[in-house]
Scaffold this motif. Structure first.
Motif: not given
Lengths: 282, 381
Positions: A171, A174, A178, A187, A191-192, A195-196, A273-274, B100, B102-104, B113, B117, B145, B147
């Protein structure tokens, strides 16, 4: 209440017919492999076929001691670095390609079909072509130049297609989020986005590694004077007549399984982990 | 508390007044999702952009947020043209429709965040993030997280992540559409309360009329890239400017008639079925013979079984098509005599007690009537 026609206690003939097809598939897929794994543990007096005459690691020893069985260790010392280089390049280039192809740009359609065409092109012919081109230019073919290029022509389209599937589910909000929060493009990427996308990128890496490690047709005429593993195996089948060849099969398969296992394990770890269980955390 | 959030661009002291001047958005294929919008949103206002899908409201919001660039026009925030500036330099923050998150990243890392940055060290950014997380009452969940959170909790995280940037304008893209009805009502009042506490401007895109009138100070109704009405919520609901707004907001019956005469500011109209209507025209002068649209509120009509002769003016008779019980009132839908398939049905909201004192059933004949002061004229679309 109406009973489903697919309920467990009344299965029609298609279930059994398809079941039989699947069983045959499994037998034909794994039967020969199991035979080879078994025969690789043949006793020192044993031959290329059943029966087994005792069990030993004799043929593995023979294999590792470089000699009349061929230069397997040498081949591995080329194949593994080559597979790692191909893997890294495939991940980086197909990630960049996936990012680029999210927008239509002039010539994007043509470029896409050009990339896909190299999947369809016969590998052996491509291999001869690259070999000839190197000869024409007066360059020496070797595993880290011509073979690397030939293998990338095979792994990149795969990597790109997988990336398309990954980006199809990614999507874009995201990235906008950011940006909204003040992240620079770099970044946002580090950072986004990465990782996703990481599980998908591991899948691409796995593909890149195994496709390279197993690659034969495109490598045959491009590897130069020294062989990669599949070509070494092929040349051994031409002149080795001992169960060493089976030991080799067992060894390389074990290595492949190891790579696949590590990759899937890494993906599972990230996913867990997610999506970790709610109860496990405070 | 000396905060890590003190930002030079926030020092201007503005509180998020937004002004749009001649905004046009033109796509490559020639479509105009936003076609010449002029709009003023006062600082500290809760403003709703309301309209059906495709009316340009989300494009408008994204242009204010800095995620799309207008083809023409200026966007002023506290007097400064912000076109071309980054969202952070604008002092805006956006809440995305799907949040939106961040899923992680954990809740805390999501909220922190923007500080990360900006290069603020972990200790300081976590302290600040925890403070904002506490504000949205998610302290116990800060290690989770996204989710692992419910929809309502995710929305709070998104809110915390946005307000930690100390925006002057907080933009919400259909913030409640992903929630179930119960949570939607709860979050709606929480949003309103948060806006009051923060004192900043909220711009909230929605296609739900009741949501807009419930939360907003200013409701902006949009249609095909234009603003068709921008007024306080009560005005938009009770005095829609045009037939489009009246129909879109609901709560109104839209009627048409030709002007026959004007006497002492009171106009007499007659529709195609020969029904007569009388309404105050106020100051506006209209030529006799013109077809006018006008509206009467559904809850300001009286309803009875059609028996004797109906009043000569401001009455509709017809067959009852549907009766819906709505709790405090009953919605009675009437097909006016002589109306075709494409004509509007007439709806009366009858107070519950009144309805059950003399119920009118489906297929009964009914007569609805009202005072001339309950009607108001609409502008042509």
């Amino acid at each position: 209440m109406r009973r489903s026609q697919f309920s467990a206690d009344r299965r029609g003939w298609p279930f059994y017919a398809l079941g039989a097809v699947f069983a045959a598939y499994v037998v034909f897929l794994y039967g020969p492999m199991v035979c080879i794994y078994l025969l690789s543990f043949q006793g020192p007096q044993g031959g290329l076929s059943f029966p087994m005459r005792g069990a030993s690691l004799h043929w593995f020893e023979q294999l590792i001691q470089q000699g009349d069985t061929g230069d397997l260790m040498g081949a591995l010392s080329r194949s593994i670095p080559l597979a790692l280089i191909v893997m890294v390049l495939t991940v980086v280039i197909s990630l960049a390609g996936g990012l680029a192809f999210r927008n239509r740009f002039p010539g994007s359609g043509v470029l896409f079909y050009l990339v896909i065409a190299s999947l369809v092109a016969p590998g052996y012919v491509l291999s001869i072509g690259i070999g000839l081109m190197f000869q024409l230019l007066g360059w020496e073919t070797s595993w880290y130049t011509s073979a690397l290029g030939a293998q990338l022509s095979w792994t990149l389209p795969f990597g790109l297609l997988i990336m398309f599937a990954i980006f199809g589910r990614f999507n874009r909000s995201y990235e906008e989020a950011a940006r909204d929060l003040g992240a620079s493009q770099l970044q946002t990427m580090v950072l986004v986005v990465i990782p996703i996308l990481l599980p998908g990128m591991i899948a691409v890496a796995l593909f890149g590694f195994t496709l390279s490690y197993d690659e034969f047709a495109r490598t045959l005429q491009t590897t130069g004077s020294t062989n990669t593993v599949p070509i070494e195996i092929w040349s051994m089948t031409q002149n080795v007549t001992s169960p060493s060849i089976y030991a080799l099969g067992t060894l390389t398969t074990a290595l492949s399984f190891l790579v696949i296992g590590v990759s899937l394990g890494a993906i599972a770890l990230i996913q867990r982990r997610r999506l970790g269980s709610v109860t496990g955390r405070s | 508390m000396a905060s890590v959030l003190a930002e030079p661009e926030m020092a201007s002291g503005g509180r998020g007044g937004v002004e749009l001047a001649g905004i046009v958005k033109r796509y490559g294929d020639g479509t105009l999702p936003v076609d010449g919008i002029n709009l003023k949103i006062g600082s500290g206002t809760y403003c709703c952009l309301l309209g059906p899908s495709g009316c340009g409201k989300t494009t408008m919001l994204r242009m204010i947020a800095g995620h799309e660039t207008p083809s023409e026009g200026e966007i002023l925030i506290d007097g400064t043209d912000v076109v071309g500036l980054s969202p952070r330099a604008r002092g805006t923050a956006m809440m995305f429709q799907n949040y939106a998150l961040f899923p992680h990243l954990s809740v805390r890392d999501n909220v922190a965040f923007t500080l990360r940055v900006r290069g603020i060290n972990k200790k300081d950014r976590y302290r600040e993030a925890d403070r904002v997380i506490e504000q949205v009452q998610l302290t116990e969940l800060s290690e989770r997280l996204p989710s692992q959170l419910s929809g309502g909790q995710q929305q709070r995280v998104a809110l915390a992540r946005a307000i930690i940037t100390r925006p002057r304008v907080l933009l919400h893209d259909e913030p409640l559409s992903a929630l179930d009805e119960f949570l939607r009502l709860q979050m709606r009042s929480e949003l309103r309360e948060l806006q009051r506490q923060l004192g900043i401007t909220f711009i909230h895109v929605t296609h739900t009329q009741l949501e807009a009138v419930a939360v907003a100070d200013q409701v902006v109704v949009m249609d095909r890239g234009h603003v068709v009405q921008s007024d306080p919520a009560r005005t938009v609901y009770a005095e829609p400017r045009s037939a489009y707004v009246a129909r879109f907001m609901g709560g109104q019956n839209v009627l048409f008639g030709r002007l026959e005469a004007v006497e002492d500011g009171i106009a007499t109209l007659r529709d195609e079925g020969g029904r007569g209507f009388r309404l105050r025209l106020g100051g506006s002068v209209r030529p006799v013979g013109q077809r006018l649209a006008f509206a009467v509120r559904r809850d300001h009509v009286r309803l009875a079984r059609d028996s004797a002769a109906p009043p000569a003016f401001n009455a509709i008779t017809g067959l009852v098509r549907a009766v819906e019980y709505q709790g405090t009132f009953v919605k009675v839908t009437i097909r006016p005599d002589g109306s075709g398939d494409k004509d509007d049905l007439f709806v009366a909201y009858v107070e519950e007690g009144d309805y059950f004192a003399a119920p009118i059933g489906i297929a009964d004949r009914a007569c609805a009537w009202w005072d001339l002061d309950e009607m108001h004229a609409l502008a042509a679309d």
